[in-house]
Enzyme design. Structure first.
Site, PDB file in Angstrom:
ATOM      1  N   GLN A   1     -17.943 -34.378 -20.684  1.00 64.58           N
ATOM      2  CA  GLN A   1     -18.218 -34.190 -22.065  1.00 64.58           C
ATOM      3  C   GLN A   1     -18.604 -32.736 -22.266  1.00 64.58           C
ATOM      4  O   GLN A   1     -19.352 -32.066 -21.715  1.00 64.58           O
ATOM      5  CB  GLN A   1     -19.549 -34.836 -22.430  1.00 64.58           C
ATOM      6  CG  GLN A   1     -19.912 -34.909 -24.044  1.00 64.58           C
ATOM      7  CD  GLN A   1     -18.819 -35.531 -25.008  1.00 64.58           C
ATOM      8  OE1 GLN A   1     -18.076 -36.505 -24.598  1.00 64.58           O
ATOM      9  NE2 GLN A   1     -18.671 -35.073 -26.145  1.00 64.58           N
TER      10      GLN A   1
ATOM     11  N   ASP B   1      -8.870 -37.266 -20.755  1.00 66.27           N
ATOM     12  CA  ASP B   1      -9.026 -36.379 -21.883  1.00 66.27           C
ATOM     13  C   ASP B   1      -7.693 -35.567 -22.189  1.00 66.27           C
ATOM     14  O   ASP B   1      -7.539 -35.102 -23.373  1.00 66.27           O
ATOM     15  CB  ASP B   1     -10.144 -35.358 -21.738  1.00 66.27           C
ATOM     16  CG  ASP B   1     -11.408 -35.852 -22.536  1.00 66.27           C
ATOM     17  OD1 ASP B   1     -11.178 -36.427 -23.522  1.00 66.27           O
ATOM     18  OD2 ASP B   1     -12.668 -35.392 -22.003  1.00 66.27           O
TER      19      ASP B   1
ATOM     20  N   LYS C   1     -18.829 -44.138 -26.126  1.00 68.67           N
ATOM     21  CA  LYS C   1     -17.412 -44.122 -25.209  1.00 68.67           C
ATOM     22  C   LYS C   1     -18.097 -45.188 -23.963  1.00 68.67           C
ATOM     23  O   LYS C   1     -17.059 -46.019 -23.680  1.00 68.67           O
ATOM     24  CB  LYS C   1     -17.443 -42.858 -24.492  1.00 68.67           C
ATOM     25  CG  LYS C   1     -16.907 -41.831 -25.624  1.00 68.67           C
ATOM     26  CD  LYS C   1     -16.836 -40.326 -24.931  1.00 68.67           C
ATOM     27  CE  LYS C   1     -16.093 -39.419 -25.988  1.00 68.67           C
ATOM     28  NZ  LYS C   1     -16.104 -38.094 -25.494  1.00 68.67           N
TER      29      LYS C   1
HETATM   30  N1  GUN Z   1     -16.312 -32.869 -27.062  1.00 67.55           N
HETATM   31  C1  GUN Z   1     -16.090 -33.046 -28.381  1.00 67.55           C
HETATM   32  N2  GUN Z   1     -14.837 -33.643 -28.266  1.00 67.55           N
HETATM   33  C2  GUN Z   1     -14.628 -34.202 -27.154  1.00 67.55           C
HETATM   34  C3  GUN Z   1     -13.654 -34.929 -26.304  1.00 67.55           C
HETATM   35  O1  GUN Z   1     -12.843 -35.409 -27.007  1.00 67.55           O
HETATM   36  N3  GUN Z   1     -13.735 -34.862 -24.947  1.00 67.55           N
HETATM   37  C4  GUN Z   1     -14.892 -34.297 -24.420  1.00 67.55           C
HETATM   38  N4  GUN Z   1     -14.702 -34.484 -23.034  1.00 67.55           N
HETATM   39  N5  GUN Z   1     -15.779 -33.705 -25.000  1.00 67.55           N
HETATM   40  C5  GUN Z   1     -15.789 -33.713 -26.213  1.00 67.55           C
END
Ligand code: GUN
Length: 281
Positions: A96, A119, A52
């Site tokens: 995350q 998100d 990311k």
């Molecule tokens: N963990 C697995 N997928 C995601 C996501 O799309 N965003 C976040 N913040 N954590 C995750």
């Protein structure tokens, strides 16, 4: 012959658009900024977070990772979020998931300023999606919708079956499909006669995290199959779908890797640029 839906290609296209939008904002003196918060040392999360951050940098954003010990308290983590909420250079905040067990995920997510919740997990953004109002939409389902649109796959009146009811994918996916006038069924771990339901799907989306759950005899001839799964099987990354056999039945299918995953990152960048451009000062 089945059509392979190339998530990498579509993600590149989307990322190019985002990069251009980012350059314009930067020229105007408001370079989009994304901060990712990683708690603990889960190897998969570390990989995702690095991906990311790299993508955000490549798009021309100001990108940062805040790495915190797994022993951090909920209050200490909340203090980090409050600080980021106040920082005018940070337009998007991503925590995350999953977080360590002693921390309540939703308490942390709901502490993120709604306008920085790229998100789309904040209760207010979840509610906005359910009500059909404007707000941030979770990146994976948003990426799937974008990919279906790029592929000219029509949804109106079609039966879409979603396997999985997570807050990250299954539930928002169902909302978006409903908004696009599909008839939506959500299946999950307690669903009886799963195959009987999935065989009715024109569009079948699996977001469970179980390697090769979806077999060829669970798929209707000509269905579109979207695989959100990321599972390790014999050291290899595989989806929820038994790809080699299902591709003989489906009219179109996403591979793993190279399907949904790249689109998820592309939509995170899209949401961050949106967050930056929403700021009026
Ligand atoms: N963990 C697995 N997928 C995601 C996501 O799309 N965003 C976040 N913040 N954590 C995750």
């Amino acid at each position: 012959m089945t059509h392979l839906i190339d998530g990498k290609k579509w993600a590149l296209l989307s990322r190019e658009e985002t990069k251009q939008a980012c350059a314009i904002l930067t020229q105007e003196g408001r370079q989009p900024g994304l901060t990712v918060v990683l708690v603990g040392e889960d190897p998969a999360s570390q990989t995702y977070v690095r991906g990311k951050e790299k993508a955000a940098t490549e798009a021309g954003m100001q990108s940062a990772i805040i790495r915190l010990e797994a022993t951090i308290t909920q209050d200490e983590l909340l203090a980090v979020i409050y600080r980021l909420n106040q920082d005018p250079h940070v337009h998007g905040i991503l925590v995350q998931l999953p977080l360590p067990k002693h921390i309540d995920d939703q308490v942390i997510i709901d502490a993120i300023a709604i306008e920085k919740d790229v998100d789309g997990f904040h209760a207010t953004n979840v509610g906005a999606l359910a009500l059909g109002l404007t707000g941030f939409v979770p990146c994976t389902p948003l990426g799937i919708m974008r990919m279906l649109a790029y592929e000219n796959i029509s949804l109106s009146g079609k039966h879409a079956v979603v396997i999985g009811r997570s807050n990250i994918v299954g539930k928002p996916m169902a909302q978006l499909l409903l908004k696009a006038n599909a008839t939506v069924t959500i299946c999950h771990s307690k669903t009886e006669n799963l195959g009987q339901i999935t065989r009715q799907a024109d569009i079948l989306i699996s977001a469970v995290g179980k390697a090769h759950l979806v077999k060829a005899d669970m798929v209707k001839e000509g269905a579109v199959v979207i695989d959100v799964g990321m599972n390790r099987l014999d050291g290899k990354l595989v989806g929820d779908v038994d790809f080699e056999n299902v591709k003989e039945v489906a009219s179109a299918i996403t591979p793993v890797p190279g399907g949904v995953g790249p689109m998820t990152i592309a939509m995170l960048l899209h949401n961050t640029v949106q967050a930056a451009s929403n700021v009026t000062s």
